[in-house]
Scaffold this motif. Sequence first.
Motif, mmCIF file in Angstrom:
data_model
loop_
_atom_site.group_PDB
_atom_site.id
_atom_site.type_symbol
_atom_site.label_atom_id
_atom_site.label_comp_id
_atom_site.label_asym_id
_atom_site.label_seq_id
_atom_site.Cartn_x
_atom_site.Cartn_y
_atom_site.Cartn_z
ATOM 1 N N GLY A 347 1.003 -1.157 -0.026
ATOM 2 C CA GLY A 347 0.056 -0.063 0.198
ATOM 3 C C GLY A 347 0.883 1.352 -0.092
ATOM 4 O O GLY A 347 0.178 2.529 -0.011
ATOM 5 N N TYR A 348 2.206 1.172 0.079
ATOM 6 C CA TYR A 348 3.056 2.457 -0.024
ATOM 7 C C TYR A 348 3.380 2.830 -1.152
ATOM 8 O O TYR A 348 4.038 1.595 -2.049
ATOM 9 C CB TYR A 348 4.059 2.327 1.070
ATOM 10 N N HIS A 349 3.615 3.802 -1.591
ATOM 11 C CA HIS A 349 4.300 4.109 -3.138
ATOM 12 C C HIS A 349 5.878 3.986 -2.971
ATOM 13 O O HIS A 349 6.563 4.509 -1.920
ATOM 14 C CB HIS A 349 4.020 5.509 -3.177
ATOM 15 N N VAL A 350 6.340 3.247 -3.867
ATOM 16 C CA VAL A 350 8.036 3.402 -3.759
ATOM 17 C C VAL A 350 8.535 3.607 -5.157
ATOM 18 O O VAL A 350 8.255 2.993 -6.321
ATOM 19 C CB VAL A 350 8.319 1.726 -3.783
ATOM 20 N N PRO A 351 9.268 4.858 -5.296
ATOM 21 C CA PRO A 351 9.645 5.581 -6.406
ATOM 22 C C PRO A 351 10.840 4.655 -7.251
ATOM 23 O O PRO A 351 11.446 4.053 -6.729
ATOM 24 C CB PRO A 351 10.186 7.088 -5.834
ATOM 25 N N ALA A 352 10.648 5.096 -8.587
ATOM 26 C CA ALA A 352 11.820 4.265 -9.376
ATOM 27 C C ALA A 352 13.211 4.675 -8.781
ATOM 28 O O ALA A 352 13.265 5.651 -8.195
ATOM 29 C CB ALA A 352 11.596 4.890 -10.869
ATOM 30 N N ARG A 353 14.087 3.829 -9.018
ATOM 31 C CA ARG A 353 15.546 4.001 -8.463
ATOM 32 C C ARG A 353 15.465 3.858 -7.191
ATOM 33 O O ARG A 353 16.831 4.892 -6.819
ATOM 34 C CB ARG A 353 16.103 5.247 -9.395
ATOM 35 N N SER A 354 14.722 3.690 -6.373
ATOM 36 C CA SER A 354 14.843 3.515 -4.797
ATOM 37 C C SER A 354 15.748 2.297 -4.615
ATOM 38 O O SER A 354 15.673 1.041 -5.268
ATOM 39 C CB SER A 354 13.369 3.294 -4.119
#
Length: 528
Positions: A347-354
């Motif tokens: 349910g949490y947003h994970v940005p690209a290149r994390s």
Amino acid sequence: MNIMDQMTHRGLAKLAREFGGLVHLRLGMRHAFVVSTPDVAREVLQVQDNLFSNRPATIAIQYLTYDRADMAFAHYGPFWRQMRKLCVMKLFSRKRAESWAAVREEVELLLSTAHASRGTPIDLGEAVFNLTMNITYRAAFGVRSEHGQQEFISILQEFSKLFGAFNLADFVPWLRWFDPQGINKRLVEARGSLDRFIDRIIDEHVTNPKPVDSLDTDMVDDMLTYLDTGDKNTNNQSAQVDDELQSSSFKLTRDNIKAIIMDVMFGGTETVASAIEWAMAELMKSPEDLKRVQQELAEVVGMDRKVHESDLDKLPFFMCAMKETLRLHPPIPLLLHETAEDCEVSGYHVPARSRVMINSYAIGRDPKAWEEADAFKPARFERAGAPDFKGSHFELIPFGSGRRSCPGMQLGLYALYLTVAQLLHCFEWELPNGMRPSELDMNDVFGLTAPRAVRLVAVPTPRLSCPCFRVLSLCFCFLYVNKSLRGLTIMDKELLCFGMCWLIKVDCVMSLKDMKQGETTLDVYTLD
Ligand code: HEM
């Protein structure tokens, strides 16, 4: 706790206890996520593993891997897939008999060293590190290149320091041009040394190629098959090798070969050494379990010979002890991945290149997944349906799971099982200076792997009955029979003598087999 302590597997496990299975951190400009429970691990390593299969890299990693020319740090994609195929089908495959032979022969040498030091303390940690270093070195370069090993170890040590060094420029990119810590200079020197070392070995291999069907090729031989020399009719053996990689016109550069060799050295040396040392330490700290393992070995193998590969499958409790060791001490405690695109986890947003750190150490000790999670209890794996570490039980992932899981697992496990089984079967082990098992220091240190903070020192005492002693005893018996049992008929005496000779013969066959260290059958070695 300072920031560096927090970023270790233990520090991050502590954070997870407070904040849960998915923790978000900001590291300078970067987003980082820590995964610490089996459920979240399943989400990133199985359900969405196509998005989580890239690798993050520091400046040092980028430079020392020839700009990700290897497999371990290559991003997920067509290049990585080809490299992975090469590793799984060729380099780490069970068919490469030479790597497996290297394990057996180096374990024999370790046993001889332990035997020579019987009754006195030996630094088992150091001995085991030398063992795995020799195995990977031989598997990579073959026996022909043994003379340069010390030089290579120094290069590896500098690489290891540079991989682990805290470089400010990783977090403040413009600092890279000023190089306030002098790291750039060290990187250039380290890679220069590796170039000189491996180029020499590659040249030796090119000048003295092995026949294509040779059974004792090393990894450099295998990779040279794919070396791109820029000439379609090269003198390498590519035209003669008909396989999937070849038909896809897969080519390697010298940089690829060097970078893969470093993957093997880093992936296969400290990981296996750390697992062996932890297994020995945990068993010495738990005398009841040690006794059970040794009893099992005595029953299955017997007390008059060493362990053979075919015995390993018949040692269920020993296997439980190995699993329990890998649960408590996964040699690579943090699996480093990077996201390819924006996505969502729990349910949490994970940005690209994390940067995504899967804390295999915290997962193996998750109190919701394991009873008495911090205790060494091999018997927990005797239960029907207990998890195994092949990658589908996310509470136990010492080799990772999914696309980026360990391609060297088979070879690593073989070295772990054979070494620990031989050490425990051939010797009794005691702690030095009357130290009690409960006094053993079980702390680890954090680096690329998590080895013991204090090396394990122990005193070996030989445990097997010596074949020569048995032969001598039988000779004495023979004389006794001849002299004392005068009432026996010639026929009876002959029968008795025949029985004894048969026993001696079996004994000699066993020791011949040990000398060969192979899985040979009795009919190959008879005394006739
Ligand atoms: C007990 C022994 C070993 C353990 C516990 C172990 C564990 C691991 C783990 C946890 C990973 C990373 C998985 C991930 O990121 O999700 C890995 C990757 C890797 N291992 Fe092992 N390993 C062992 C032995 C070996 C050996 C013997 C070799 C080579 C001969 C090897 C070569 C590699 C390579 C090349 C990778 C990178 C794979 C990729 O990125 O696609 N490992 N290993």
